[in-house]
Design an enzyme around this catalytic site. Structure first.
Site, PDB file in Angstrom:
ATOM      1  N   HIS A   1       0.815  -1.175   0.044  1.00 44.29           N
ATOM      2  CA  HIS A   1       0.019  -0.097  -0.166  1.00 44.29           C
ATOM      3  C   HIS A   1       1.031   1.130   0.138  1.00 44.29           C
ATOM      4  O   HIS A   1       1.844   1.327   0.652  1.00 44.29           O
ATOM      5  CB  HIS A   1      -0.785   0.125   1.240  1.00 44.29           C
ATOM      6  CG  HIS A   1      -1.752  -1.074   1.456  1.00 44.29           C
ATOM      7  ND1 HIS A   1      -1.376  -2.541   1.776  1.00 44.29           N
ATOM      8  CD2 HIS A   1      -3.000  -1.351   1.161  1.00 44.29           C
ATOM      9  CE1 HIS A   1      -2.269  -3.338   2.013  1.00 44.29           C
ATOM     10  NE2 HIS A   1      -3.517  -2.740   1.399  1.00 44.29           N
TER      11      HIS A   1
ATOM     12  N   LYS B   1      -1.334  -8.060  -4.435  1.00 44.22           N
ATOM     13  CA  LYS B   1      -2.486  -7.021  -4.146  1.00 44.22           C
ATOM     14  C   LYS B   1      -1.524  -5.527  -4.057  1.00 44.22           C
ATOM     15  O   LYS B   1      -0.674  -5.617  -3.415  1.00 44.22           O
ATOM     16  CB  LYS B   1      -3.119  -7.056  -2.855  1.00 44.22           C
ATOM     17  CG  LYS B   1      -4.177  -5.950  -2.466  1.00 44.22           C
ATOM     18  CD  LYS B   1      -4.839  -6.257  -1.278  1.00 44.22           C
ATOM     19  CE  LYS B   1      -5.942  -5.036  -0.970  1.00 44.22           C
ATOM     20  NZ  LYS B   1      -6.243  -4.904   0.401  1.00 44.22           N
TER      21      LYS B   1
END
EC number: 4.2.1.10
Length: 233
Positions: free
Chosen positions: A132, A159
């Site tokens: 992230h 991800k």
């Protein structure tokens, strides 16, 4: 074949409901509103021991048939875990047999991350390795490099969630999504909000939604995301 529990991600992308408080009620609501998978956010639920985590998963398995992703997020990656890294990793290891997938951050110490990946493989669980960036969106080559690094580290699904500064950043992420297999990509915030609906059209295997309050910038509610995705079919 890429699956989380019984859900076949090669047939269609999954709507993942992030469970962040009142877990039994949120799981019930998520299922009613069309979620495919539940992400159990132990860090946001205030769960700090393996026993608490295991008890919760057993209760949830008794009330829903939806597959579960176990997540215990680092603060630096948008989470709320306040304990030691060893305890954070140990909790995920201890409940691995009760979940269907596990999410571990790419930024986690390599030896600790490898422990989770190894345990997940032993238990035949799906491994999501996540990264992230809440400040910016790197260039395309860096985006691809991060996803490749996650796959090289053992991810079944890589991800990547990033914050766009302009619409070109959003386009770059979608282009990378189209080029790299077995990914989940998210462009966060107001500029990237629509990617939660359209990124699956470019190859993102998962798209995350909230049941009540958003747990990430730009996150939509499950029922709204479900309706929007059905319109795109």
């Amino acid at each position: 074949m890429l699956k989380i529990g019984t859900f076949d991600l090669e047939e269609r992308p999954a709507i993942v409901a992030a469970i962040s408080n009142e877990p039994l009620q949120q799981c019930k609501t998520a299922a009613e509103h069309g979620a495919d998978i539940l992400e159990i956010r132990f860090d946001l639920l205030g769960i700090t021991t393996s026993k608490e985590a295991a008890n919760l998963l057993r209760m949830l398995k008794g009330t829903t048939s939806l597959p579960c992703i176990a997540t215990n997020r680092l603060q630096s990656q948008g989470g709320n875990w306040e304990g030691t890294e060893e305890n954070r990793i140990a909790l995920l290891e201890d409940i691995m047999h009760l979940t269907d997938a596990v999410d571990i951050e790419l930024e986690t110490d390599e030896q600790l991350r490898d422990r989770i990946v190894k345990k997940a493989k032993e238990e035949s669980k799906t491994t999501i390795i996540s990264s992230h960036d809440f400040e910016r969106t790197p260039d395309k080559e860096t985006l691809k490099s991060i996803l490749d690094h996650s796959h090289d580290a053992g991810a079944d699904i890589a991800k990547l969630a990033v914050m766009p500064e302009n619409m070109q950043d959003v386009l770059n992420l979608l282009e990378v999504t189209l080029e790299v297999d077995d990914v989940c990509t998210i462009s966060m915030g107001k500029l990237g909000k629509h990617t939660r609906i359209i990124a699956p059209l470019y190859g993102s295997k998962l798209t995350y939604a909230s049941v009540s309050d958003a747990v990430a910038p730009g996150q939509l509610k499950v029922e709204d995301l479900k309706k929007a995705m059905e319109m795109m079919e």
